[in-house]
Write an enzyme that holds these catalytic residues in place. Structure first.
Site, mmCIF file in Angstrom:
data_model
loop_
_atom_site.group_PDB
_atom_site.id
_atom_site.type_symbol
_atom_site.label_atom_id
_atom_site.label_comp_id
_atom_site.label_asym_id
_atom_site.label_seq_id
_atom_site.Cartn_x
_atom_site.Cartn_y
_atom_site.Cartn_z
ATOM 1 N N THR A 139 0.828 -1.216 0.000
ATOM 2 C CA THR A 139 0.000 0.000 0.000
ATOM 3 C C THR A 139 0.861 1.264 0.000
ATOM 4 O OG1 THR A 139 -1.522 1.281 1.358
ATOM 5 C CG2 THR A 139 -0.170 -0.290 2.531
ATOM 6 N N ASP A 140 0.305 2.336 -0.548
ATOM 7 C CA ASP A 140 0.997 3.636 -0.485
ATOM 8 C C ASP A 140 1.158 4.095 0.959
ATOM 9 O OD1 ASP A 140 -1.659 4.225 0.116
ATOM 10 O OD2 ASP A 140 -1.973 5.562 -1.580
ATOM 11 N N GLU A 141 0.328 3.534 1.848
ATOM 12 C CA GLU A 141 0.356 3.975 3.248
ATOM 13 C C GLU A 141 1.683 3.667 3.937
ATOM 14 O OE1 GLU A 141 -2.979 3.143 5.719
ATOM 15 O OE2 GLU A 141 -4.408 3.331 4.084
ATOM 16 N N TYR A 163 -2.259 -0.855 10.555
ATOM 17 C CA TYR A 163 -2.431 -1.543 9.274
ATOM 18 C C TYR A 163 -1.193 -1.349 8.393
ATOM 19 C CZ TYR A 163 -3.839 -1.865 4.358
ATOM 20 O OH TYR A 163 -3.875 -2.135 3.015
HETATM 21 C C1 LIG Z 1 -15.062 5.269 5.281
HETATM 22 C C2 LIG Z 1 -14.765 6.726 5.474
HETATM 23 C C3 LIG Z 1 -13.516 7.241 5.166
HETATM 24 N N1 LIG Z 1 -13.262 8.567 5.331
HETATM 25 C C4 LIG Z 1 -11.932 9.086 4.966
HETATM 26 C C5 LIG Z 1 -10.810 8.467 5.759
HETATM 27 C C6 LIG Z 1 -9.658 8.506 4.761
HETATM 28 O O1 LIG Z 1 -9.001 9.748 4.864
HETATM 29 C C7 LIG Z 1 -10.329 8.422 3.396
HETATM 30 C C8 LIG Z 1 -10.247 7.062 2.719
HETATM 31 O O2 LIG Z 1 -10.681 6.073 3.628
HETATM 32 P P1 LIG Z 1 -10.944 4.560 3.231
HETATM 33 O O3 LIG Z 1 -11.827 4.514 2.050
HETATM 34 O O4 LIG Z 1 -11.394 3.865 4.453
HETATM 35 O O5 LIG Z 1 -9.544 4.018 2.729
HETATM 36 P P2 LIG Z 1 -8.086 4.119 3.367
HETATM 37 O O6 LIG Z 1 -8.093 4.105 4.840
HETATM 38 O O7 LIG Z 1 -7.430 5.322 2.716
HETATM 39 O O8 LIG Z 1 -7.409 2.772 2.881
HETATM 40 C C9 LIG Z 1 -7.582 2.266 1.555
HETATM 41 O O9 LIG Z 1 -6.578 2.715 0.697
HETATM 42 C C10 LIG Z 1 -5.270 2.256 0.973
HETATM 43 C C11 LIG Z 1 -4.368 2.861 -0.023
HETATM 44 O O10 LIG Z 1 -4.167 4.196 0.352
HETATM 45 C C12 LIG Z 1 -5.232 0.747 0.930
HETATM 46 O O11 LIG Z 1 -3.987 0.272 1.301
HETATM 47 C C13 LIG Z 1 -6.235 0.217 1.901
HETATM 48 O O12 LIG Z 1 -6.198 -1.172 1.798
HETATM 49 C C14 LIG Z 1 -7.585 0.751 1.553
HETATM 50 O O13 LIG Z 1 -8.509 0.312 2.481
HETATM 51 O O14 LIG Z 1 -11.688 8.767 3.604
HETATM 52 C C15 LIG Z 1 -14.239 9.437 5.822
HETATM 53 O O15 LIG Z 1 -13.993 10.646 5.974
HETATM 54 N N2 LIG Z 1 -15.460 8.918 6.132
HETATM 55 C C16 LIG Z 1 -15.781 7.596 5.986
HETATM 56 O O16 LIG Z 1 -16.929 7.206 6.298
#
Ligand SMILES: Cc1cn([C@H]2C[C@H](O)[C@@H](COP(=O)(O)OP(=O)(O)O[C@H]3O[C@H](CO)[C@@H](O)[C@H](O)[C@H]3O)O2)c(=O)[nH]c1=O
Length: 348
Positions: A139-141, A163
């Site tokens: 992941t980029d993370e 993670y």
């Molecule tokens: C679900 C959700 C997320 N968010 C925000 C939190 C993060 O800054 C951004 C993206 O969140 P998520 O969609 O959960 O994805 P994130 O944590 O970035 O992780 C994803 O992207 C990563 C790559 O960056 C992958 O390695 C991970 O496997 C993948 O799950 O949106 C919100 O503000 N509200 C929300 O309800």
């Protein structure tokens, strides 16, 4: 056909250049898109999908391959060493795409166990079976965040949450097999992937699902953190290109060209899903508690992938239109439409 004669047939096919590919986590979002692309591009190859069928995976994702004789699903856990060793000793696997992983921000032990230890079990068995290519989706993370400079693959790893820390450990284990044994591995680090069939816990499907149910988008923190979004078909193409042309022992960033702050993403989705005027957009936003650690952005330099001939093809406007359309047409696909993020630290 007996197991032995099936094995003989596999071996003969492999001599003719047909491969057997194992995809871990193949019933999940990215894994299933990858499997379908593999099946289209290599119709004679065997594809084995090993998945534990956790809440965010579904065999519905692979319904189109159900009757394909070159595709096989096996329910199993990569942390079960006996199962993994048996799999490699019986299936003549040539190529591994290790997609399977556990997400989140707490439960550090579980991430280490599944992401790092599970990867190590898989590697051990793949190494013993002399697999030809082992492609690990990281992941980029692992870079931590950057306000200005793009990360290239030589930048140090500075993961900030459990993670990404577990993914960084797994990367080290994967790379040690290359460094110590020249076991052919590739590591990918991609931006956020989106598209049809993604489970509702990720930001894009979650916001779409909430809006479809007349609920507000839950913005974690200020919403000023931004993410780069890559359409899932582009991600799957990148993984196949690495299988075909990637250099072993190398790490590849798979970056999107489209970046958007989360708050702006929510507004865009409100406009598209609710057909709302600009004045009412912010009525659909709900600010909730942030994650314990929230990186601001992960800008990637993907020159290495571009040199191999890969570039994202699907523009954001097209990708998000297709995605919303899919969620409109498949409202009952996942059991719960606005899944609260399974990550317990997300106050949403
Ligand atoms: C679900 C959700 C997320 N968010 C925000 C939190 C993060 O800054 C951004 C993206 O969140 P998520 O969609 O959960 O994805 P994130 O944590 O970035 O992780 C994803 O992207 C990563 C790559 O960056 C992958 O390695 C991970 O496997 C993948 O799950 O949106 C919100 O503000 N509200 C929300 O309800």
């Amino acid at each position: 056909m007996s197991d032995e004669s099936a094995n003989q047939t596999d071996l003969r096919k492999q001599q003719l250049g047909y491969k057997t590919v194992l995809v871990t986590g193949g019933a999940g979002f990215i894994g299933s898109h990858l499997i379908i692309l593999l099946a289209v591009k290599y119709p004679l190859w065997r594809i084995i999908n090993v998945d534990s069928l956790d809440y965010c995976s579904s065999l519905k994702n692979l319904k189109c391959l159900e009757n394909t004789c070159t595709y096989k699903f096996i329910q199993g856990d990569i942390c079960n060493q006996y199962f993994i060793n048996h799999l490699f000793s019986t299936e003549n696997i040539n190529i591994v795409f290790h997609v399977n992983f556990l997400h989140g921000f707490t439960w550090f032990y579980m991430f280490m166990y599944v992401n790092a230890e599970g990867t190590s079990f898989l590697l051990q068995a793949a190494f013993a079976a002399r697999v030809e290519k082992f492609i690990y989706m990281s992941t980029d993370e692992v870079y931590g965040d950057s306000l200005e400079k793009d990360f290239d693959e030589l930048c140090p790893k500075r993961p900030t949450n459990p993670y990404s820390k577990s993914k960084a450990v797994a990367e080290n284990i994967v790379m040690s097999y290359w460094e110590n044994h020249k076991f052919p591995v590739i590591i990918t680090r991609s931006n956020n992937v989106y598209g049809p069939r993604q489970y509702y816990e990720k930001v894009i499907p979650r916001f779409i699902g909430l809006l479809q149910q007349d609920q507000k988008c839950t913005i974690q923190g200020t919403g000023l953190q931004s993410r780069h979004f890559l359409y899932v078909d582009d991600a799957a193409e990148a993984f196949l290109m690495l299988m075909e042309r990637g250099i072993m022992g190398e790490i590849y960033n798979i970056g999107a060209t489209f970046e958007i702050p989360v708050i702006q993403l929510a507004r865009e989705l409100v406009k598209m899903v609710k057909n709302t005027s600009n004045i009412e957009l912010d009525d659909w936003l709900l600010f909730v508690e942030d994650r314990p650690v929230s990186d601001l952005r992960y800008p990637l330099n993907s020159d290495k992938m571009h040199k191999l001939g890969w570039k994202p093809k699907v523009p954001w406007k097209e990708g998000i239109r297709k995605t919303i359309k899919w969620y409109e047409e498949n409202t009952c696909y996942w059991p719960v439409r606005t899944a609260t993020n399974r990550n317990p630290s997300c106050a949403s």
